[in-house]
Design an enzyme around this catalytic site. Structure first.
Site, mmCIF file in Angstrom:
data_model
loop_
_atom_site.group_PDB
_atom_site.id
_atom_site.type_symbol
_atom_site.label_atom_id
_atom_site.label_comp_id
_atom_site.label_asym_id
_atom_site.label_seq_id
_atom_site.Cartn_x
_atom_site.Cartn_y
_atom_site.Cartn_z
ATOM 1 N N CYS A 110 0.814 -1.224 0.000
ATOM 2 C CA CYS A 110 0.000 0.000 0.000
ATOM 3 C C CYS A 110 0.844 1.270 0.000
ATOM 4 O O CYS A 110 0.316 2.365 -0.215
ATOM 5 C CB CYS A 110 -0.937 -0.010 1.199
ATOM 6 S SG CYS A 110 -2.079 -1.410 1.218
ATOM 7 N N HIS A 252 -3.266 6.957 3.584
ATOM 8 C CA HIS A 252 -3.698 5.705 2.958
ATOM 9 C C HIS A 252 -5.034 5.264 3.531
ATOM 10 O O HIS A 252 -5.227 5.233 4.750
ATOM 11 C CB HIS A 252 -2.644 4.622 3.188
ATOM 12 C CG HIS A 252 -3.137 3.242 2.898
ATOM 13 N ND1 HIS A 252 -3.675 2.894 1.679
ATOM 14 C CD2 HIS A 252 -3.197 2.119 3.678
ATOM 15 C CE1 HIS A 252 -4.031 1.619 1.706
ATOM 16 N NE2 HIS A 252 -3.750 1.130 2.909
ATOM 17 N N ASN A 282 -10.174 -0.535 0.825
ATOM 18 C CA ASN A 282 -8.717 -0.440 0.783
ATOM 19 C C ASN A 282 -8.254 -0.856 -0.619
ATOM 20 O O ASN A 282 -8.286 -2.037 -0.959
ATOM 21 C CB ASN A 282 -8.107 -1.360 1.847
ATOM 22 C CG ASN A 282 -6.588 -1.307 1.882
ATOM 23 O OD1 ASN A 282 -5.944 -0.791 0.975
ATOM 24 N ND2 ASN A 282 -6.005 -1.861 2.929
#
Length: 333
Positions: A110, A252, A282
């Site tokens: 990520c 994030h 996500n």
């Protein structure tokens, strides 16, 4: 005059299929996912669609946003390449009409988008490239076990991209110093056990679940809050700012509770932290550019705003940087 990597183009793309929580989890888990993680739905790739397809869509929009047709290099940040060999980036470059430019995949979970921007900034600073297309794309639902309630409702698919060009350091849109790091001792906190050379060379049979991503949520939560908070402070310090001067904190979108804990740790106003996790989940490496594009289109981020970017992902990896938002940037979604 010192050189910097200046943001001149921004694009994003989400698969058209949007899947609500109730399609992947029970009513009880739906409520928990909404309340604890902040996710209501996510976008999922359709049959036959792959990471490279989304990357092409986002890359096309970023190039159009920048008003250019050619770059010197393409960096594709992804955890879910189209296939193990070859890398997906060269195919994406070809489909974008970029010819024989340097193109390679980058794996940092990520944190991949910010890692990609850091690499692009280095290419520009060294004179190796004057213009770089950084794409972050992940089809995480393809490596998520639909029977695993700890991961199935969390991940979604999408892609975001930016064009970075050589410009005067300090100009609006210039990326600040990159603060990044990793901790391989905790690599198994987010892991897909099967499919790599370690599993294949062991010659042992694998369980079907080994081909899906596994995550130790408690460990990830604790380390994400710690590392993102530390990186945020350091990036702001390197930029010569204070946290009080930051207009927008783009974190994030992995877990709404993690973002809230980071805000609490830094004593940062939550209302300056845009979020889109409720509708996209996500999206791994694509998370930050997707949120940036949404914020730019909606006017949540405006010219002159001091913006802080922070990510955390598998590896474990983390990264943070800053920029002053350019006034003439038109994001395309």
């Amino acid at each position: 005059m010192s050189k910097g990597a200046v943001l001149t183009g921004l694009g994003s793309w989400l698969p058209p299929t949007q899947v609500p929580n109730r399609a992947v989890v029970s009513e009880r888990l739906d409520r928990l996912v909404r309340e604890r993680i902040g996710i209501r739905s996510r976008h999922c790739v359709g049959p036959g669609m792959a990471t490279g397809d989304m990357a092409v869509e986002a890359g096309t929009r970023a190039l159009k946003s920048a008003g250019v047709e050619q770059v010197d290099a393409l960096v594709l940040a992804t955890t879910t390449p189209d296939r193990p060999v070859p890398a997906t980036a060269p195919d994406v470059a070809s489909r974008l009409g970029l010819g024989t430019v340097a193109a390679f995949d980058l794996g940092a979970g990520c944190s991949g988008f910010l890692y990609g921007c850091g690499v692009a900034g280095g290419l520009i600073a060294s004179g190796t490239a004057r213009r770089v297309l950084v794409i972050a794309a992940d089809s995480m639902t393809t490596i998520t076990d639909p029977k695993d309630p700890s991961t199935a409702p969390i991940f979604g698919d999408g892609a975001g991209a930016v064009v970075l060009e050589c410009g005067a350091a300090g100009a609006p849109g210039t990326l600040g110093p990159m603060v990044w790091g990793s901790d391989g001792e905790l690599g198994d906190a987010i892991v897909m056990p099967a499919g790599g050379s370690r599993q294949r060379s062991a010659g042992t049979e694998t369980a079907p679940s080994d081909h899906f991503v596994h995550m130790r949520g408690t460990d990830v939560f604790r380390h994400a809050v710690r590392r993102m908070s530390q990186a945020a402070r350091e990036a702001v310090r390197c930029a010569g700012w204070s946290l009080a001067e930051v207009d927008r904190f783009i974190a994030h979108q992995g877990n709404a509770a993690i973002a809230a804990a980071v805000a609490d740790t830094l004593r940062f106003p939550p209302d300056r932290m845009p979020s889109n996790i409720a509708s996209v989940g996500n999206t791994a490496a694509a998370s930050i550019p997707l949120l940036l594009a949404e914020a730019a289109v909606s006017g949540t981020v405006r010219g002159g705003d001091k913006v802080l970017l922070v990510a955390f992902g598998s590896g474990l990896t983390w990264a943070a940087t800053t920029l002053t938002w350019p006034t003439d940037l038109s994001a395309l979604r």
